[in-house]
Design a protein around this motif. Structure first.
Motif, mmCIF file in Angstrom:
data_model
loop_
_atom_site.group_PDB
_atom_site.id
_atom_site.type_symbol
_atom_site.label_atom_id
_atom_site.label_comp_id
_atom_site.label_asym_id
_atom_site.label_seq_id
_atom_site.Cartn_x
_atom_site.Cartn_y
_atom_site.Cartn_z
ATOM 1 N N VAL A 195 0.858 -1.191 0.000
ATOM 2 C CA VAL A 195 0.000 0.000 0.000
ATOM 3 C C VAL A 195 0.889 1.235 0.000
ATOM 4 N N ARG A 196 0.615 2.166 -0.924
ATOM 5 C CA ARG A 196 1.442 3.354 -1.042
ATOM 6 C C ARG A 196 1.274 4.244 0.186
ATOM 7 N N PHE A 197 2.318 4.981 0.515
ATOM 8 C CA PHE A 197 2.314 5.884 1.655
ATOM 9 C C PHE A 197 1.858 7.267 1.201
ATOM 10 N N PHE A 198 0.978 7.865 1.968
ATOM 11 C CA PHE A 198 0.403 9.154 1.597
ATOM 12 C C PHE A 198 1.127 10.322 2.254
ATOM 13 N N GLU A 199 1.965 10.028 3.240
ATOM 14 C CA GLU A 199 2.665 11.106 3.932
ATOM 15 C C GLU A 199 4.117 11.169 3.465
ATOM 16 N N PRO A 200 4.712 12.358 3.481
ATOM 17 C CA PRO A 200 6.125 12.476 3.102
ATOM 18 C C PRO A 200 7.014 11.682 4.058
ATOM 19 N N GLY A 201 8.032 11.071 3.516
ATOM 20 C CA GLY A 201 8.970 10.335 4.348
ATOM 21 C C GLY A 201 8.637 8.875 4.520
ATOM 22 N N GLY A 202 7.598 8.380 3.804
ATOM 23 C CA GLY A 202 7.296 6.955 3.876
ATOM 24 C C GLY A 202 6.513 6.565 5.110
ATOM 25 N N ALA A 203 6.811 5.377 5.629
ATOM 26 C CA ALA A 203 6.016 4.811 6.726
ATOM 27 C C ALA A 203 6.151 5.602 8.007
ATOM 28 N N GLY A 204 7.338 6.157 8.252
ATOM 29 C CA GLY A 204 7.525 6.949 9.457
ATOM 30 C C GLY A 204 7.383 6.118 10.722
ATOM 31 N N PRO A 205 6.842 6.721 11.795
ATOM 32 C CA PRO A 205 6.750 6.016 13.082
ATOM 33 C C PRO A 205 5.793 4.818 13.064
ATOM 34 N N ALA A 206 4.871 4.765 12.105
ATOM 35 C CA ALA A 206 3.930 3.643 12.050
ATOM 36 C C ALA A 206 4.662 2.324 11.830
ATOM 37 N N LEU A 207 5.741 2.361 11.015
ATOM 38 C CA LEU A 207 6.507 1.139 10.776
ATOM 39 C C LEU A 207 7.227 0.702 12.045
ATOM 40 N N ALA A 208 7.712 1.681 12.811
ATOM 41 C CA ALA A 208 8.366 1.345 14.081
ATOM 42 C C ALA A 208 7.376 0.690 15.049
ATOM 43 N N VAL A 209 6.138 1.182 15.059
ATOM 44 C CA VAL A 209 5.108 0.576 15.907
ATOM 45 C C VAL A 209 4.826 -0.855 15.456
ATOM 46 N N ALA A 210 4.747 -1.049 14.127
ATOM 47 C CA ALA A 210 4.465 -2.378 13.603
ATOM 48 C C ALA A 210 5.554 -3.376 13.986
#
Length: 359
Positions: free
Chosen positions: A36-51
């Motif tokens: 799924v493409r990322f809609f915010e600048p900088g990619g996944a950001g902190p959400a990937l760290a949470v995952a």
């Protein structure tokens, strides 16, 4: 034994559901951060760290376990408390939506606030689809087995007449196969609702090597003594007394159903109800919380027992009979159709039934 097997089967389904829910959670994270493409600048950001945080995985696992426990409490694993697949799936969808809220609350408690909303949506959709699809497949397999004659339980119907004819579709709806009718010594040797006669009462011993299960379908009206004798004879010959509960009957928690019961469609047993051996609950009969039926009790269509009613052995209640809460109906009482039993009217019927030892 049947109740024990059903509990084991339900436990296996519970474990399978928990696995599917957790797999749905893992797959939701995998799809979100890989496809799924990322809609915010900088990619996944902190959400990937949470995952990637182990606490997130624990929250997903914990949510899966909580959901299957709620399934259990809601009766998802019971054969008799829900109408069918559609209602089960609706309940699952609603419970899973609540499960997402539980998951979010767990993340907040662990200070993992920057989770992905898309993961939440995918978790809900994938987990719900997996659990619903599982039930569709299991139902298809079950129907395919029945069409081939596999997994069927053949039952002798002991006693002909109107109750026997009504019991045939009930048994079939409950996944049982009526093998044949056993008639009394002086009854017509005839089929009942398409089920052929196999013999008379004296032939039960001869048929025992070929059949292990039976249900008494002899007429109940003023014949409780006959039904009691038939149940005793079947036990002495080593038959298992089978209870048939229609899928559209409703049983709440802590309900105990005795051996050899016939519980028809839309019958309702509230929490804490008990039934003895050989009871018949016709369509639409209703027992409020804490009711107790002793052996060989018959409730007619639409009969309604108030909370805490006790009905002693051999009682026969006709259609649309209403019994006020807290009453105790004595042994072998006969109550005709459309009667409202109260503390005032009950004595009018107390002497109407057959007394033990009067025959």
């Amino acid at each position: 034994m049947l109740e024990k097997n059903q509990r084991i089967k339900s436990l296996l389904y519970l474990l399978l559901d928990a696995a599917l829910l957790f797999i749905g959670f893992l797959l939701a994270n995998y799809i979100r951060f890989n496809f799924v493409r990322f809609f915010e600048p900088g990619g996944a950001g902190p959400a990937l760290a949470v995952a990637r945080d182990p606490r997130n995985i624990l929250a997903g696992l914990g949510t899966s376990l909580v959901l299957v426990i709620i399934y259990w409490v809601a009766g998802i694993y019971s054969n008799a408390r829900l109408h069918g697949l559609a209602e089960r799936c609706t309940k699952i969808a609603v419970i899973n939506a609540a499960g997402i809220m539980i998951f979010v609350a767990a993340l907040y408690l662990m200070h993992l606030d920057d989770y992905s909303r898309i993961v939440l949506a995918l978790f809900y959709l994938l987990a719900t689809a997996a659990v619903v699809f599982e039930r569709m497949v299991l139902r298809w397999v079950d129907r395919a087995r029945r069409r081939k004659g596999l997994g069927l339980r053949h039952i002798l119907l002991v006693g002909g007449g109107s109750l026997c004819a009504a019991a045939v579709p009930l048994l079939q709806a409950a996944g049982l196969v009526p093998a044949g009718v056993i008639h009394g010594p002086h009854c017509d040797f005839a089929s009942e609702a398409g089920v052929p006669p196999l013999g008379r009462d004296a032939d039960l011993a001869r048929l025992r090597p070929d059949f292990s299960r039976a249900v008494v379908t002899a007429p109940h009206k003023q014949a409780a003594k006959l039904r009691r004798l038939l149940h005793d004879a079947l036990r002495e010959l080593g038959f298992t007394l089978v209870s048939a509960v229609h899928p559209d009957a409703h049983r709440e928690r802590d309900v105990l159903v005795g051996a050899g019961n016939l519980i028809f469609a839309d019958a309702s047993l509230a929490a804490g109800c008990r039934t003895g051996t050989g009871c018949v609950l016709r369509a639409g009969s209703r027992l409020e919380a804490g009711c107790r039926l002793e052996d060989h009790v018959h409730l007619g269509e639409g009969a309604h027992l108030g909370e805490g009613v006790i009905v002693e052995e051999g009682a026969h209640l006709g259609r649309e009979v209403r019994v006020d809460a807290g009453l105790r109906l004595e042994k072998n009482i006969f109550v005709p159709d459309n009667v409202h039993l109260t503390h005032r009217t009950l004595p009018l019927f107390s002497a109407g039934g057959e007394r033990e030892g009067s025959a």
